[in-house]
Design a protein around this motif. Structure first.
Motif: not given
Length: 274
Positions: A20, A22-23, A25, A83, A85
């Motif tokens: 994702r 947004e995940e 780092r 946001k 993938y």
């Protein structure tokens, strides 16, 4: 999330990995990187934009878009507050899928073209990705993962192939064959005559096709591919200018320097300092 995959240009993973956006780092793609696998980037936000550079060309996707990034391309992406993938696809899996689909987009003939995903098309994409994520997080069975990725890439490539921009290119099959030939032979065949003969077409007609799609004659497309390879190797930093010159068919390193200076205004050392 397996961080080592994005920190290494030669990762070990079975077939497909999913992140994702947004995940990821902070700083993951702040600097140019290149990998030896295929990536599919999908920005899911409909009212936002994502900016990125591929092979030193800047792109901006406004709204929901997907784009395929090919092995060894230099990529730099602004992921701040975005946001979506990022799919990492093993080359063997990607090639197997495209053998079945046979898409010029997946072949890279229309490399890095943005594919908009709106309305029903976005809903279909979301459904397919949700199925892939469910399998990824529960069982991660290779055959199921590959089947869902097949459907996703088929969906994206079909949207591209059916887009008005592609339908305007009546000669794009010839252009696709040309780009494939350039990719295979640009080191040894730097003149237009070789490609004209291979395609059994007149030089005038081939240049008309190239200019209708890229606004460039064939000789400039060949030069662009050589310059791109020089840039890639210089940014990777593992080879000397001398080694790069000989590998690309220049008889002397000074000829490579003259070539880059003539066509870009920069010397190899100036490239490295950019």
């Amino acid at each position: 999330m397996k961080k080592y995959i994005l920190n290494s240009s030669t990762p070990q993973f079975s077939c497909i990995e999913i992140f994702r956006i947004e995940e990821l780092r902070a700083g993951t793609f702040d600097y140019y990187q290149r990998f030896n696998f295929h990536l599919l980037l999908w920005s899911t936000e409909t009212d936002a934009n994502i900016t990125f550079s591929i092979d030193f060309n800047d792109f901006e996707a406004v709204g929901s878009h997907a784009v395929v990034i090919y092995p060894y391309q230099n990529i730099k992406i602004d992921l701040t507050d975005k946001k979506g993938y990022l799919f990492l696809i093993h080359n063997d899996v990607f090639f197997w899928i495209n053998q079945k689909i046979g898409s010029d987009y997946l072949n890279g003939f229309f490399i890095n073209q943005l594919v908009p995903l709106t309305g029903e098309n976005a809903i279909t994409m979301r459904t397919l990705v949700d199925l892939l994520l469910k399998e990824y997080n529960r069982y991660n069975r290779a055959l199921m993962m590959e089947s869902y990725m097949f459907s996703i890439l088929f969906h994206v490539s079909t949207l591209f192939d059916d887009s008005p921009a592609v339908r305007e290119y009546l000669d794009y099959p010839v252009f696709g064959k040309l780009m494939s030939l350039i990719e295979t032979h640009f080191i040894t065949e730097k003149g237009a005559a070789f490609y004209v003969k291979k395609l059994n077409i007149s030089a005038k007609k081939l240049n008309q096709i190239c200019e209708s799609i890229t606004n460039k004659k064939i000789k400039y497309l060949i030069q662009d591919r050589i310059i791109l390879e020089i840039r890639k190797e210089l940014y990777l930093g593992k080879k000397t200018v001398k080694e790069i010159a000989y590998e690309l068919g220049f008889t002397e390193p000074s000829y490579l320097t003259r070539f880059t200076k003539k066509h870009t205004g920069l010397t190899p050392k100036e490239f490295q300092k950019q």
